[in-house]
Design a protein around this motif. Structure first.
Motif, PDB file in Angstrom:
ATOM      1  N   ASP A  73       0.819  -1.207   0.000  1.00 24.67           N
ATOM      2  CA  ASP A  73       0.000   0.000   0.000  1.00 24.67           C
ATOM      3  C   ASP A  73       0.856   1.262   0.000  1.00 24.67           C
ATOM      4  O   ASP A  73       0.402   2.329  -0.421  1.00 24.67           O
ATOM      5  CB  ASP A  73      -0.937   0.000   1.212  1.00 24.67           C
TER       6      ASP A  73
ATOM      7  N   ARG B 286       1.185   2.381  -3.491  1.00 23.78           N
ATOM      8  CA  ARG B 286      -0.015   3.083  -3.967  1.00 23.78           C
ATOM      9  C   ARG B 286       0.037   4.560  -3.586  1.00 23.78           C
ATOM     10  O   ARG B 286      -0.203   5.447  -4.417  1.00 23.78           O
ATOM     11  CB  ARG B 286      -1.273   2.431  -3.382  1.00 23.78           C
TER      12      ARG B 286
ATOM     13  N   SER C 166      -7.415   0.018  -3.762  1.00 25.89           N
ATOM     14  CA  SER C 166      -6.903  -0.266  -2.424  1.00 25.89           C
ATOM     15  C   SER C 166      -7.368  -1.650  -1.986  1.00 25.89           C
ATOM     16  O   SER C 166      -7.939  -2.412  -2.765  1.00 25.89           O
ATOM     17  CB  SER C 166      -7.397   0.798  -1.442  1.00 25.89           C
TER      18      SER C 166
ATOM     19  N   PHE D 247      -8.405  -4.751  -7.049  1.00 27.53           N
ATOM     20  CA  PHE D 247      -7.221  -5.154  -6.290  1.00 27.53           C
ATOM     21  C   PHE D 247      -7.219  -6.665  -6.081  1.00 27.53           C
ATOM     22  O   PHE D 247      -6.237  -7.354  -6.358  1.00 27.53           O
ATOM     23  CB  PHE D 247      -7.222  -4.424  -4.948  1.00 27.53           C
TER      24      PHE D 247
ATOM     25  N   SER E 198       0.666  -7.997  -9.570  1.00 28.09           N
ATOM     26  CA  SER E 198       0.517  -7.728  -8.143  1.00 28.09           C
ATOM     27  C   SER E 198       0.039  -6.293  -7.962  1.00 28.09           C
ATOM     28  O   SER E 198       0.087  -5.495  -8.901  1.00 28.09           O
ATOM     29  CB  SER E 198       1.863  -7.920  -7.436  1.00 28.09           C
ATOM     30  N   PRO E 199      -0.417  -5.931  -6.765  1.00 32.37           N
ATOM     31  CA  PRO E 199      -0.851  -4.542  -6.549  1.00 32.37           C
ATOM     32  C   PRO E 199       0.227  -3.529  -6.922  1.00 32.37           C
ATOM     33  O   PRO E 199      -0.052  -2.524  -7.576  1.00 32.37           O
ATOM     34  CB  PRO E 199      -1.154  -4.514  -5.047  1.00 32.37           C
TER      35      PRO E 199
ATOM     36  N   HIS F 235       0.581  -3.130 -10.673  1.00 28.99           N
ATOM     37  CA  HIS F 235      -0.598  -2.501 -11.272  1.00 28.99           C
ATOM     38  C   HIS F 235      -0.705  -1.026 -10.887  1.00 28.99           C
ATOM     39  O   HIS F 235      -1.167  -0.206 -11.685  1.00 28.99           O
ATOM     40  CB  HIS F 235      -1.861  -3.271 -10.896  1.00 28.99           C
ATOM     41  N   TYR F 236      -0.276  -0.674  -9.676  1.00 25.96           N
ATOM     42  CA  TYR F 236      -0.208   0.746  -9.327  1.00 25.96           C
ATOM     43  C   TYR F 236       0.742   1.453 -10.288  1.00 25.96           C
ATOM     44  O   TYR F 236       0.469   2.547 -10.781  1.00 25.96           O
ATOM     45  CB  TYR F 236       0.301   0.923  -7.893  1.00 25.96           C
TER      46      TYR F 236
END
Length: 428
Positions: A94, A97, A115, A121, A391-392, A395-396
């Protein structure tokens, strides 16, 4: 007994990788270093699938009676602590992000990045190989001329197979209005890698309306550098001459790459129309509009990459000794000039293969000497190949690249972002 040994091995392996991932320190394992780097990135990008795997192994071990005795129970405790560490790594994503949201807020379309409460997500976490359903891939298109292919076969017949590219575009793309083009050059220390690597960035940009090209190039040491740079410019030539057939705009092409691919992309962007790097197509315009670097090698000479000077000179370029002049000519840091194209630079702050500081130095020198725009976005918790995994964090980054490229495209006098698909809402 056999399963117990397997379980103990997995406990020690994942505990070591988790610790190294959090600490940002990498053990030196000769001949297996690439696998260690890949393992660190896997742990940091896919902690939840690893936790699921651990739960499965623990249940099987319990059914087989593996945990009888003090030593097995100690391994069990280590495994539980390891899973707690993996949860911390998951939450750590996070930070990326927030870093990207802060970096792009001045020009973004105010879209909130997904998120922990976002369906998008979890869609990408549950399916690590997530691929958008509305994107079509045109695979293995040759970009070299007949004479260039003949030349490539002199070193090794299979080298001609590397002179290919893939095009990604939305299935419903309209060819009445040309879309901007994004050309990606994979990494792999100039000796490995493939255009088919599942980079989330490639698929995301195609999904939102860009025409994306992912290229292969001949690999060292069978084909010595600068063959890789020349191949990239050959691919760019093909894009400029043919991308309209796929709905792309040959007048707006951004180039990008990671690791060694980042070095190639940056040199390509900083040496437009340099005749010695485009033999046989000297009259073709090889300029681009923007460049995106991810954990890129930007200095082949300096102290930050002390290991790379000999490696690049001898193994990659096939020279007998370290050639400082040659290294400077192919180091993006030493090619910075007054009027380059805009750059966007990402670097994971836990990268142990390409020093994080090398990108910082590149950005500082760029700002001192150039009027063009450059933005540096450090990626918290990012290891060397974090961008390879769905993964997050990756992708962010993909959304950040999209927003920045839309901004540059607009600055070029192409209006607002109305052409971008709004079908997929990433904020949910």
């Amino acid at each position: 007994m056999v399963f117990a040994i397997i379980y103990y091995t997995f406990v020690l392996l994942f505990a070591g990788l988790t610790y190294a991932s959090v600490e940002g320190r990498i053990p030196v394992v000769p001949r297996l270093q690439y696998l260690v780097v890949l393992g660190l990135s896997l742990i940091s990008e896919w902690p939840l699938p690893v936790i699921v795997l651990k739960i499965v192994l623990i249940n099987i071990a319990s059914l087989l009676g593996v945990f009888r005795g003090i030593i097995p129970q100690l391994f069990y405790i280590v495994d539980l602590l390891n899973m707690i560490g993996l949860v911390v790594i998951f939450i750590d994503a996070d930070e990326a992000r927030r870093a990207i949201e802060q970096a792009i807020k001045s020009y973004s379309d105010q879209r909130e990045l997904p998120s922990f409460t976002s369906e998008t997500f979890w869609q990408r976490m549950v399916n690590p190989h997530f691929v958008p359903q509305n994107v079509f891939q045109y695979a293995d298109i040759g970009y070299a001329t007949h004479s260039e292919k003949s030349e490539a076969t002199k070193n090794d017949f299979e080298q001609v197979n590397y002179l290919t590219l893939d095009v990604y575009a939305r299935k419903d793309i309209s060819r009445s209005t040309s879309k901007p083009v994004f050309m990606y050059i994979h990494g792999g220390e100039w000796i490995r890698g493939d255009k088919a690597s599942p980079y989330p960035l490639i698929r995301h940009l195609a999904e939102v309306g860009w025409v994306v090209v992912s290229i292969n190039y001949r690999l060292a040491p069978i084909s010595f550098y600068p063959s890789q740079l020349i191949d990239a410019k050959r691919a760019l030539r093909w894009v400029k001459q043919n991308i309209e057939h796929f709905g792309g705009d040959p007048k707006f092409i951004a180039v990008a790459g990671d690791d060694a691919g980042g070095q190639i992309a940056a040199v390509l962007a900083l040496t437009p129309n340099k005749l010695e790097y485009q033999p046989g197509f000297e009259n073709v315009d090889t300029s681009v509009k923007a460049c995106v670097l991810i954990n890129a090698i930007t200095d082949l000479v300096g102290e930050q990459n002390s290991w790379i000077s000999d490696y690049f000179s001898k193994k990659i370029a096939g020279r007998q000794t370290k050639d400082i002049t040659f290294l400077r000519e192919h180091s993006p840091l030493h090619l910075i000039k007054e009027d380059p194209v805009p750059f966007l630079v990402f670097h994971g702050d836990r990268d142990t293969s390409v020093p994080f500081k090398s990108s910082s130095i590149f950005v500082e020198e760029f700002k001192k000497n150039c009027k063009a725009e450059i933005q540096f976005i450090p990626i918290p918790g990012g290891h060397h190949v974090y961008n390879l995994f769905s993964s997050p964090r990756s992708h962010y980054q993909a959304i950040g690249v999209e927003q920045w490229l839309n901004h540059i495209h607009s600055e070029e006098g192409n209006g607002d972002y109305a052409w971008v698909s709004k079908e997929h809402d990433f904020s949910d």
